[in-house]
Design a protein around this motif. Sequence first.
Motif, mmCIF file in Angstrom:
data_model
loop_
_atom_site.group_PDB
_atom_site.id
_atom_site.type_symbol
_atom_site.label_atom_id
_atom_site.label_comp_id
_atom_site.label_asym_id
_atom_site.label_seq_id
_atom_site.Cartn_x
_atom_site.Cartn_y
_atom_site.Cartn_z
ATOM 1 N N UNK A 1 8.046 31.295 25.441
ATOM 2 C CA UNK A 1 8.799 32.515 26.014
ATOM 3 C C UNK A 1 9.009 32.928 25.173
ATOM 4 N N UNK A 2 9.322 32.680 23.811
ATOM 5 C CA UNK A 2 8.698 34.172 22.990
ATOM 6 C C UNK A 2 8.074 34.831 22.466
ATOM 7 N N UNK A 3 6.926 34.087 22.253
ATOM 8 C CA UNK A 3 5.487 34.843 22.627
ATOM 9 C C UNK A 3 5.470 35.088 23.896
ATOM 10 N N UNK A 4 5.781 34.642 25.008
ATOM 11 C CA UNK A 4 5.524 35.648 26.424
ATOM 12 C C UNK A 4 6.013 36.777 26.541
ATOM 13 N N UNK A 5 7.422 36.925 26.464
ATOM 14 C CA UNK A 5 8.993 37.419 26.109
ATOM 15 C C UNK A 5 7.887 39.363 25.121
ATOM 16 N N UNK A 6 7.476 38.756 24.176
ATOM 17 C CA UNK A 6 6.609 38.952 22.695
ATOM 18 C C UNK A 6 6.174 39.729 23.209
ATOM 19 N N UNK A 7 4.898 39.365 24.439
ATOM 20 C CA UNK A 7 3.288 40.054 24.895
ATOM 21 C C UNK A 7 3.542 40.738 25.946
ATOM 22 N N UNK A 8 4.482 40.838 27.091
ATOM 23 C CA UNK A 8 5.182 41.726 27.440
ATOM 24 C C UNK A 8 5.719 42.698 27.112
ATOM 25 N N UNK A 9 6.808 42.684 26.327
ATOM 26 C CA UNK A 9 7.018 44.245 26.220
ATOM 27 C C UNK A 9 6.417 44.847 25.382
ATOM 28 N N UNK B 1 14.157 27.198 34.758
ATOM 29 C CA UNK B 1 14.278 26.999 33.497
ATOM 30 C C UNK B 1 15.198 26.396 32.483
ATOM 31 N N UNK B 2 15.231 26.060 31.323
ATOM 32 C CA UNK B 2 16.504 25.485 30.821
ATOM 33 C C UNK B 2 17.046 26.863 29.977
ATOM 34 N N UNK B 3 18.316 26.916 30.321
ATOM 35 C CA UNK B 3 18.826 28.003 29.703
ATOM 36 C C UNK B 3 18.571 28.805 28.256
ATOM 37 N N UNK B 4 18.500 27.164 27.571
ATOM 38 C CA UNK B 4 17.973 27.864 25.854
ATOM 39 C C UNK B 4 16.733 29.008 26.217
ATOM 40 N N UNK B 5 15.521 28.176 26.954
ATOM 41 C CA UNK B 5 14.412 29.320 26.718
ATOM 42 C C UNK B 5 14.448 30.237 27.250
ATOM 43 N N UNK C 1 19.110 32.490 15.650
ATOM 44 C CA UNK C 1 18.636 33.748 15.940
ATOM 45 C C UNK C 1 17.997 34.371 14.736
ATOM 46 N N UNK C 2 18.810 33.990 13.792
ATOM 47 C CA UNK C 2 18.449 35.238 12.405
ATOM 48 C C UNK C 2 16.963 34.758 12.055
ATOM 49 N N UNK C 3 16.858 33.550 12.629
ATOM 50 C CA UNK C 3 14.887 33.154 12.154
ATOM 51 C C UNK C 3 14.055 33.577 13.443
ATOM 52 N N UNK C 4 14.481 34.615 14.071
ATOM 53 C CA UNK C 4 13.896 34.682 15.400
ATOM 54 C C UNK C 4 12.549 35.232 15.256
ATOM 55 N N UNK C 5 11.937 35.629 13.960
ATOM 56 C CA UNK C 5 11.081 36.773 13.419
ATOM 57 C C UNK C 5 9.817 35.723 13.208
ATOM 58 N N UNK C 6 10.722 34.209 12.938
ATOM 59 C CA UNK C 6 9.956 33.122 11.796
ATOM 60 C C UNK C 6 9.373 32.170 13.547
ATOM 61 N N UNK C 7 9.908 32.907 14.954
ATOM 62 C CA UNK C 7 9.721 31.484 15.339
ATOM 63 C C UNK C 7 8.605 30.536 15.641
ATOM 64 N N UNK D 1 12.924 26.014 16.206
ATOM 65 C CA UNK D 1 12.531 26.247 17.424
ATOM 66 C C UNK D 1 11.312 25.433 18.043
ATOM 67 N N UNK D 2 12.093 24.787 19.679
ATOM 68 C CA UNK D 2 11.129 24.150 20.190
ATOM 69 C C UNK D 2 9.526 24.502 21.137
ATOM 70 N N UNK D 3 8.779 23.654 21.573
ATOM 71 C CA UNK D 3 7.527 24.408 21.547
ATOM 72 C C UNK D 3 7.758 24.839 22.610
ATOM 73 N N UNK D 4 9.292 24.409 23.904
ATOM 74 C CA UNK D 4 9.102 25.208 25.242
ATOM 75 C C UNK D 4 9.388 26.820 24.666
ATOM 76 N N UNK D 5 10.634 27.159 23.328
ATOM 77 C CA UNK D 5 11.104 27.969 23.218
ATOM 78 C C UNK D 5 10.028 28.837 22.688
#
Length: 195
Positions: free
Chosen positions: A119-127, A61-65, A100-106, A112-116
């Motif tokens: 990944x964030x939606x997946x992190x939410x679903x896994x958590x 994965x790209x480090x940012x993702x 990162x201050x806008x992560x709630x609006x990702x 945020x890129x499509x890849x990001x």
Amino acid sequence: MPRIPGVATKDAGPVLRLMYRFARKRFGAVPEPMTVSAHHLKLMIAGGRHELAVQKASKVLPPNVRELAVYRVAQQLGCSWCVDFGTMLQRLEGLDIERLQQIDKYATSPSYTRQERLAVAYADAMSTSPVSVTDEQVAELRKEFGERGVIELTYHVALENQRARFNSALDITDQGFTSGDACRVPVPADATTTA
């Protein structure tokens, strides 16, 4: 202060002192979860080896993702230590930490890129409890990152869930890595301070 105080340098044996020195050199301070884990040296060593191996193996994965997904888990689970440390790691990777201050609006933010976003939606679903990952999510991630990428992402999100829950359970809170003012844990010159 954590529910179990960390092991101070003055109370550390030679192996632990060496590990503290390595951590201090690498991060500018000894991470407090490490000092707390030092009460069970064999598990702390196992965890340290694991962390180094995971870091070395994570090249798909790209480090940012990857870092953004890990950060999101920390934020969602309320681990202030993980948010603090994760922000520092992103800064050291040269990533934009202001967004990162806008992560709630990702999902809608142009920051945020499509890849990001995936990944964030997946992190939410896994958590969530129970886990709310869907077949569609995994299929979309496979198209974007391949099977190895999905495994890497899943592994990192699961690992951050472990870290965040460990730190939260033991009340290990932010240490000042974001500001660069991380307390020197444990404080070698102060025989009475362990955190």
